[in-house]
Scaffold this motif. Structure first.
Motif, short mmCIF file in Angstrom:
data_model
loop_
_atom_site.label_atom_id
_atom_site.label_comp_id
_atom_site.label_asym_id
_atom_site.label_seq_id
_atom_site.Cartn_x
_atom_site.Cartn_y
_atom_site.Cartn_z
N ALA A 196 -2.28 -2.94 -14.78
CA ALA A 196 -3.23 -3.93 -14.28
C ALA A 196 -3.38 -5.03 -15.31
CB ALA A 196 -4.58 -3.27 -14.00
N ALA A 197 -2.37 -5.91 -15.38
CA ALA A 197 -2.34 -6.94 -16.41
C ALA A 197 -3.46 -7.95 -16.23
CB ALA A 197 -0.98 -7.65 -16.40
N ASP A 198 -3.88 -8.21 -15.01
CA ASP A 198 -4.95 -9.15 -14.74
C ASP A 198 -6.01 -8.42 -13.91
OD1 ASP A 198 -6.63 -11.22 -13.97
OD2 ASP A 198 -4.99 -12.67 -13.79
N GLU A 199 -6.91 -7.74 -14.59
CA GLU A 199 -7.90 -6.91 -13.90
C GLU A 199 -8.82 -7.72 -13.00
OE1 GLU A 199 -9.79 -3.69 -16.21
OE2 GLU A 199 -8.70 -4.53 -17.90
N GLU A 200 -9.20 -8.92 -13.46
CA GLU A 200 -10.11 -9.73 -12.66
C GLU A 200 -9.43 -10.14 -11.35
OE1 GLU A 200 -12.77 -13.84 -12.98
OE2 GLU A 200 -11.74 -13.03 -14.75
N ALA A 201 -8.16 -10.53 -11.43
CA ALA A 201 -7.44 -10.92 -10.21
C ALA A 201 -7.31 -9.73 -9.26
CB ALA A 201 -6.05 -11.47 -10.58
N GLU A 202 -7.06 -8.54 -9.81
CA GLU A 202 -6.98 -7.35 -8.96
C GLU A 202 -8.30 -7.07 -8.26
OE1 GLU A 202 -5.54 -3.61 -9.97
OE2 GLU A 202 -3.57 -4.28 -10.64
N ARG A 203 -9.39 -7.18 -9.01
CA ARG A 203 -10.70 -6.90 -8.42
C ARG A 203 -11.04 -7.89 -7.31
NH1 ARG A 203 -12.21 -5.77 -13.84
NH2 ARG A 203 -13.18 -7.81 -14.06
N ASP A 204 -10.58 -9.13 -7.46
CA ASP A 204 -10.88 -10.15 -6.47
C ASP A 204 -9.94 -10.12 -5.28
OD1 ASP A 204 -12.95 -11.02 -8.07
OD2 ASP A 204 -11.81 -12.64 -9.00
N ALA A 205 -8.85 -9.38 -5.38
CA ALA A 205 -7.86 -9.34 -4.29
C ALA A 205 -8.37 -8.50 -3.13
CB ALA A 205 -6.54 -8.79 -4.81
N ASP A 206 -7.84 -8.77 -1.95
CA ASP A 206 -8.19 -8.00 -0.77
C ASP A 206 -7.28 -6.79 -0.59
OD1 ASP A 206 -10.27 -9.81 0.39
OD2 ASP A 206 -8.59 -11.21 0.35
N ILE A 207 -6.02 -6.92 -0.98
CA ILE A 207 -5.04 -5.84 -0.90
C ILE A 207 -4.26 -5.83 -2.21
CG2 ILE A 207 -3.02 -4.93 0.33
CD1 ILE A 207 -3.96 -6.53 2.80
N VAL A 208 -4.16 -4.69 -2.86
CA VAL A 208 -3.37 -4.54 -4.08
C VAL A 208 -2.20 -3.63 -3.78
CG1 VAL A 208 -3.32 -3.73 -6.47
CG2 VAL A 208 -5.34 -4.93 -5.60
N ILE A 209 -0.99 -4.11 -4.08
CA ILE A 209 0.23 -3.34 -3.87
C ILE A 209 0.81 -2.98 -5.22
CG2 ILE A 209 2.58 -3.38 -2.93
CD1 ILE A 209 1.59 -5.33 -0.81
N ASP A 210 1.04 -1.70 -5.45
CA ASP A 210 1.64 -1.21 -6.68
C ASP A 210 3.17 -1.34 -6.56
OD1 ASP A 210 2.61 0.23 -8.85
OD2 ASP A 210 1.08 1.79 -8.71
N LEU A 211 3.74 -2.16 -7.44
CA LEU A 211 5.19 -2.33 -7.47
C LEU A 211 5.76 -1.80 -8.78
CD1 LEU A 211 6.03 -5.80 -5.86
CD2 LEU A 211 6.66 -3.55 -5.05
N HIS A 212 5.11 -0.76 -9.32
CA HIS A 212 5.63 -0.12 -10.53
C HIS A 212 7.08 0.26 -10.32
CE1 HIS A 212 6.43 3.28 -13.25
NE2 HIS A 212 5.59 2.68 -14.07
N ASP A 213 7.40 0.79 -9.17
CA ASP A 213 8.78 1.01 -8.76
C ASP A 213 9.04 0.08 -7.57
OD1 ASP A 213 11.20 1.78 -7.76
OD2 ASP A 213 10.74 3.91 -7.61
N PRO A 214 9.77 -1.01 -7.76
CA PRO A 214 9.96 -1.98 -6.68
C PRO A 214 10.68 -1.43 -5.46
CG PRO A 214 10.50 -2.97 -8.81
CD PRO A 214 10.36 -1.49 -9.03
N ALA A 215 11.34 -0.29 -5.59
CA ALA A 215 11.97 0.33 -4.43
C ALA A 215 11.00 1.23 -3.67
CB ALA A 215 13.20 1.14 -4.86
N TRP A 216 9.81 1.43 -4.22
CA TRP A 216 8.85 2.36 -3.60
C TRP A 216 7.44 1.77 -3.72
CZ3 TRP A 216 10.58 6.45 -0.88
CH2 TRP A 216 9.65 7.36 -0.39
#
Length: 343
Positions: A112-132
């Motif tokens: 979570a490099a930008d925690e404030e942006a994550e908190r303000d987002a409506d949907i957060v998608i984890d792309l830690h593995d871009p294939a999954w």
């Protein structure tokens, strides 16, 4: 699930399972978008254009009109009746249409490099593995749309089930200590809500004795499979179920053990009330994690916030509103333990 690709693979480069995961995720995001005219932007990480392109194509395939906007020459995103207007990247994010973006989709590449942006987002998608990719967070006003929660929870935990104990199996003594401190009576019915690979099940069996009953509930089939394969569930009943909607009668259990569950609940107040419903008056709730909140947050690259569900000032009133009384709260570096009684 792949082990560490750092670019989003093309459709042709992915396995059938990986393509299916992407399609399931895109369908989940599409179902979360409000009806009517919607202006949405994808931002965060290095791949917002790829995700926006794939989402636009998926929307079109589902028969929902979508206008893909971008480029420096474009003017501004506008709401068109019945159409999703979809933009990407920080420049578009910074110049919303009149009335603001209806939906902000944030991509989390590894931490979570930008925690404030994550908190303000409506949907957060984890792309830690871009294939999954996995949806990890949805704002409350959208969370009730679609059936994304079960699918995304299983997509996150399922591929991790076989290696879960390799990463965390040495903390079983901490589980046993937490169960011991809870004072669960012999002969009781104990429920492990979100039991995972069953690390608390042997301790719960020891606490309730041969006359007691141990129930393990988890939403992920692979986790329950590991619990059975390790033998931890030999003296327990395992059930594939959503801890938010437990398949038990009112006041059916004497104690609920919840390890790592509360932060994953979409609505912690409703989830804790559901646990209270199935617990008899005077019964115990054990909220546990084998790592304290501060080191766990540091591990995930984020800072603690006073409004988090497990913060002491938040948890007490949260429990009280759900039918519990907070009796003990302990949050050192090596564990988190909160004990509550059903009122």
């Amino acid at each position: 699930m792949t082990g560490g690709a750092m670019t989003v693979p093309t459709w042709e480069a992915m396995t059938g399972e990986q393509r299916g995961r992407w399609e399931e995720l895109l369908d989940g995001v599409a179902a979360l978008l409000p009806s009517g005219a919607v202006c949405a932007v994808v931002d965060g990480g290095p791949y917002p254009a790829v995700v926006a392109d794939r989402l636009a194509a998926r929307l079109g395939g589902r028969g929902r009109p979508c206008t893909r906007v971008g480029g420096a020459s474009s003017l501004t995103a506008e709401r068109t009746p019945g159409t999703v207007t979809l933009a990407d990247g920080p420049e578009w994010h910074a110049r919303p249409p009149a009335g603001g973006w209806d939906v902000v989709i944030w991509l989390r590449p590894r931490r979570a490099a930008d925690e404030e942006a994550e908190r303000d987002a409506d949907i957060v998608i984890d792309l830690h593995d871009p294939a999954w990719p996995v949806i990890r967070q949805v704002t409350g006003r959208l969370a009730g749309r679609g059936e994304w929660y079960i699918a995304e929870s299983r997509a996150f935990f399922g591929p991790r089930a076989e290696t879960w104990d390799t990463r965390f199996g040495d903390d079983m003594p901490a589980y046993a200590a937490a169960v011991g401190e809870a004072g669960i009576p012999c002969g009781a019915t104990a429920l492990d809500a979100g039991c995972g690979t069953g690390r608390a099940l042997p301790a719960l069996r020891a606490a309730v004795g041969p006359a007691g009953t141990v129930l393990g509930v988890d939403i992920t089939p692979q986790m329950l499979g590991v619990a059975a394969a390790t033998g931890r569930a030999e003296d327990a009943v395992l059930l594939l179920a959503d801890a938010r909607h437990l398949p038990f009668a009112d006041a059916a259990v004497d104690a609920v053990f919840a390890a790592g569950l509360v932060p994953h609940l979409l609505d912690p107040a409703a989830g804790l009330a559901g646990l209270a419903r199935v617990t008899r008056t005077g019964g115990r709730l054990i909220i546990f994690h084998p790592t304290g909140r501060a080191p766990l947050a540091a591990r995930h690259g984020r800072t603690l916030r006073p409004d988090e569900p497990l913060a002491e000032a938040t948890l007490g009133p949260l429990l009280a509103g759900a039918g519990w009384r907070l009796d003990a709260y302990d949050d050192p570096a090596d564990r988190f333990l909160a004990l509550a009684t059903r009122c």
